[in-house]
Enzyme design. Structure first.
Site, PDB file in Angstrom:
ATOM      1  N   HIS A   1      13.636  -7.323   7.029  1.00 27.93           N
ATOM      2  CA  HIS A   1      12.833  -6.046   7.193  1.00 27.93           C
ATOM      3  C   HIS A   1      12.679  -6.185   8.624  1.00 27.93           C
ATOM      4  O   HIS A   1      12.258  -6.925   9.204  1.00 27.93           O
ATOM      5  CB  HIS A   1      11.508  -5.989   6.426  1.00 27.93           C
ATOM      6  CG  HIS A   1      10.894  -4.724   6.529  1.00 27.93           C
ATOM      7  ND1 HIS A   1      10.321  -4.434   7.442  1.00 27.93           N
ATOM      8  CD2 HIS A   1      10.750  -3.859   5.706  1.00 27.93           C
ATOM      9  CE1 HIS A   1       9.956  -2.818   7.621  1.00 27.93           C
ATOM     10  NE2 HIS A   1      10.252  -2.765   6.190  1.00 27.93           N
TER      11      HIS A   1
ATOM     12  N   ASN B   1       7.921  -1.156  -1.122  1.00 26.02           N
ATOM     13  CA  ASN B   1       7.473  -2.295  -0.295  1.00 26.02           C
ATOM     14  C   ASN B   1       6.012  -1.995   0.127  1.00 26.02           C
ATOM     15  O   ASN B   1       5.575  -1.274   0.905  1.00 26.02           O
ATOM     16  CB  ASN B   1       8.433  -2.255   0.945  1.00 26.02           C
ATOM     17  CG  ASN B   1       8.046  -3.117   1.871  1.00 26.02           C
ATOM     18  OD1 ASN B   1       7.254  -4.138   1.842  1.00 26.02           O
ATOM     19  ND2 ASN B   1       8.601  -2.918   3.086  1.00 26.02           N
TER      20      ASN B   1
ATOM     21  N   GLU C   1      10.097  -5.194  10.278  1.00 29.88           N
ATOM     22  CA  GLU C   1       8.714  -5.594  10.873  1.00 29.88           C
ATOM     23  C   GLU C   1       8.942  -7.257  10.850  1.00 29.88           C
ATOM     24  O   GLU C   1       8.221  -7.610  11.864  1.00 29.88           O
ATOM     25  CB  GLU C   1       7.596  -5.079  10.012  1.00 29.88           C
ATOM     26  CG  GLU C   1       7.436  -3.546  10.201  1.00 29.88           C
ATOM     27  CD  GLU C   1       6.887  -2.972   8.865  1.00 29.88           C
ATOM     28  OE1 GLU C   1       6.549  -3.635   7.885  1.00 29.88           O
ATOM     29  OE2 GLU C   1       6.955  -1.695   8.700  1.00 29.88           O
TER      30      GLU C   1
ATOM     31  N   GLY D   1       7.430   4.379   8.471  1.00 27.17           N
ATOM     32  CA  GLY D   1       5.908   4.566   8.921  1.00 27.17           C
ATOM     33  C   GLY D   1       5.484   5.685   9.921  1.00 27.17           C
ATOM     34  O   GLY D   1       4.634   5.798  10.225  1.00 27.17           O
TER      35      GLY D   1
ATOM     36  N   GLU E   1      17.503   1.154   6.855  1.00 26.29           N
ATOM     37  CA  GLU E   1      16.087   1.502   7.429  1.00 26.29           C
ATOM     38  C   GLU E   1      16.153   1.971   8.889  1.00 26.29           C
ATOM     39  O   GLU E   1      15.800   1.008   9.649  1.00 26.29           O
ATOM     40  CB  GLU E   1      15.273   0.609   7.024  1.00 26.29           C
ATOM     41  CG  GLU E   1      14.900   0.514   5.492  1.00 26.29           C
ATOM     42  CD  GLU E   1      13.710  -0.093   5.196  1.00 26.29           C
ATOM     43  OE1 GLU E   1      13.064   0.567   4.504  1.00 26.29           O
ATOM     44  OE2 GLU E   1      12.977  -1.025   5.792  1.00 26.29           O
TER      45      GLU E   1
ATOM     46  N   SER F   1      10.078   6.582   5.612  1.00 27.13           N
ATOM     47  CA  SER F   1       9.228   7.798   5.369  1.00 27.13           C
ATOM     48  C   SER F   1       9.606   8.658   4.047  1.00 27.13           C
ATOM     49  O   SER F   1       9.833   9.651   4.008  1.00 27.13           O
ATOM     50  CB  SER F   1       9.255   8.758   6.577  1.00 27.13           C
ATOM     51  OG  SER F   1       8.430   7.978   7.668  1.00 27.13           O
TER      52      SER F   1
ATOM     53  N   LYS G   1       4.143  -3.861   1.753  1.00 29.62           N
ATOM     54  CA  LYS G   1       3.893  -4.641   3.112  1.00 29.62           C
ATOM     55  C   LYS G   1       2.389  -5.468   3.028  1.00 29.62           C
ATOM     56  O   LYS G   1       2.415  -5.995   1.692  1.00 29.62           O
ATOM     57  CB  LYS G   1       3.733  -3.715   4.046  1.00 29.62           C
ATOM     58  CG  LYS G   1       4.999  -2.752   4.155  1.00 29.62           C
ATOM     59  CD  LYS G   1       5.086  -1.783   5.257  1.00 29.62           C
ATOM     60  CE  LYS G   1       6.444  -1.077   5.280  1.00 29.62           C
ATOM     61  NZ  LYS G   1       6.799  -0.369   6.361  1.00 29.62           N
TER      62      LYS G   1
HETATM   63  P1  PGA Z   1       7.657   3.707   5.158  1.00 30.35           P
HETATM   64  O1  PGA Z   1       8.338   2.153   4.984  1.00 30.35           O
HETATM   65  O2  PGA Z   1       8.138   4.325   3.838  1.00 30.35           O
HETATM   66  O3  PGA Z   1       6.243   3.618   4.992  1.00 30.35           O
HETATM   67  O4  PGA Z   1       8.360   4.456   6.297  1.00 30.35           O
HETATM   68  C1  PGA Z   1       9.460   2.015   4.701  1.00 30.35           C
HETATM   69  C2  PGA Z   1       9.734   0.563   4.687  1.00 30.35           C
HETATM   70  O5  PGA Z   1       9.281  -0.087   5.852  1.00 30.35           O
HETATM   71  O6  PGA Z   1      10.264  -0.362   3.763  1.00 30.35           O
END
Ligand code: PGA
Length: 248
Positions: free
Chosen positions: A94, A9, A96, A172, A166, A212, A11
């Site tokens: 997601h 992903n 976010e 992140g 998630e 992560s 982003k």
């Molecule tokens: P990350 O993000 O691996 O940077 O923690 C995962 C995601 O948001 O899909």
């Protein structure tokens, strides 16, 4: 046995020229994997990525879509549009988007239905906040999100669904859920699917872990009973790192 799926992903990262270079570099590194490799890229990178990924085993996905087919929705992109250029997957719900763009369980459900109607495979994200986890509500939250996202879908449609657990506190932050915790949460999501659609469908559905995921924890996470792969954010922006995760 379920096939492992590793989805990047990106982003809001990577310009088209960077996307092209990334795919060119990673193609030979992952060409022999039996795992499904997906890159979910920004809208403007989709077309370039699809061209670069032609004749490779890399699939391309979007990170969001609108539920309407077309119309006066300035700035939005529909499932029909994604499908028309050859996109196969789309991330929906997601955290976010839930957090910053007013995504709700209702809009997630509408988008999932629209994605399926257009022949796209939704990667539906669910996950609890740290506060919810500390209050012992994680399982309740993620199974409820799962149920609401799938509301109204028939058994037949479930084969095109991918779920991703998630935990928001792990995205992140560098904090990964332990493989045991992540596996247990994914088991409870799978049980929910079994309750709604029966055991056979629950055994077949792909459920990813995200938050992560890195080259050095991927193997442990992916060797558990219920984690079928990863949705990878930060670590999917580096060719070396992401290829190691794919091959883990
Ligand atoms: P990350 O993000 O691996 O940077 O923690 C995962 C995601 O948001 O899909």
């Amino acid at each position: 046995m379920r096939k492992k799926v590793i989805a990047g992903n990106w982003k809001m990262n990577m310009l088209p020229n960077e996307a092209i270079a990334f795919i060119e570099q990673i193609t030979p590194m992952v060409k022999d994997t039996e795992n499904e490799v997906i890159l979910c890229v920004p809208y403007v990178d989709l077309f370039y990525s699809l061209l670069s990924a032609q004749n490779t085993n890399i699939k391309v996905g979007a990170q969001n879509m609108h539920w309407e087919e077309k119309g006066a929705y300035t700035g939005e992109v529909s499932g029909q549009m994604l499908k028309s250029i050859g996109v196969e997957y789309v991330i929906i719900g997601h955290s976010e988007r839930r957090q910053y763009f007013a995504e709700t369980d209702k809009t997630v459900n509408k988008k999932v239905k629209a994605a399926l109607a257009n022949g796209l495979k939704p990667i539906i994200c669910v996950g609890e906040t740290l506060e919810q986890r500390e209050q012992g509500k994680a399982e309740e939250i993620i199974t409820k999100q799962t149920m609401l996202a799938l509301e109204g879908l028939i058994k037949e449609q479930m084969k095109n669904i991918v779920l991703a657990y998630e935990p928001i506190w792990a995205i992140g932050t560098g904090k990964t859920a332990t493989s045991e915790d992540a596996n247990n949460s994914i088991k409870s999501i799978r049980n929910k699917v079994a309750e709604l659609y029966g055991k056979e469908i629950a055994e077949k559905i792909t459920i990813l872990y995200g938050g992560s995921v890195k080259a050095d924890n991927a193997k442990e996470l992916f060797s558990t009973t219920d984690i079928d792969g990863g949705l990878v954010g930060g670590a999917s922006l580096k060719v070396e790192e992401f290829s190691k995760i794919v091959l883990a």
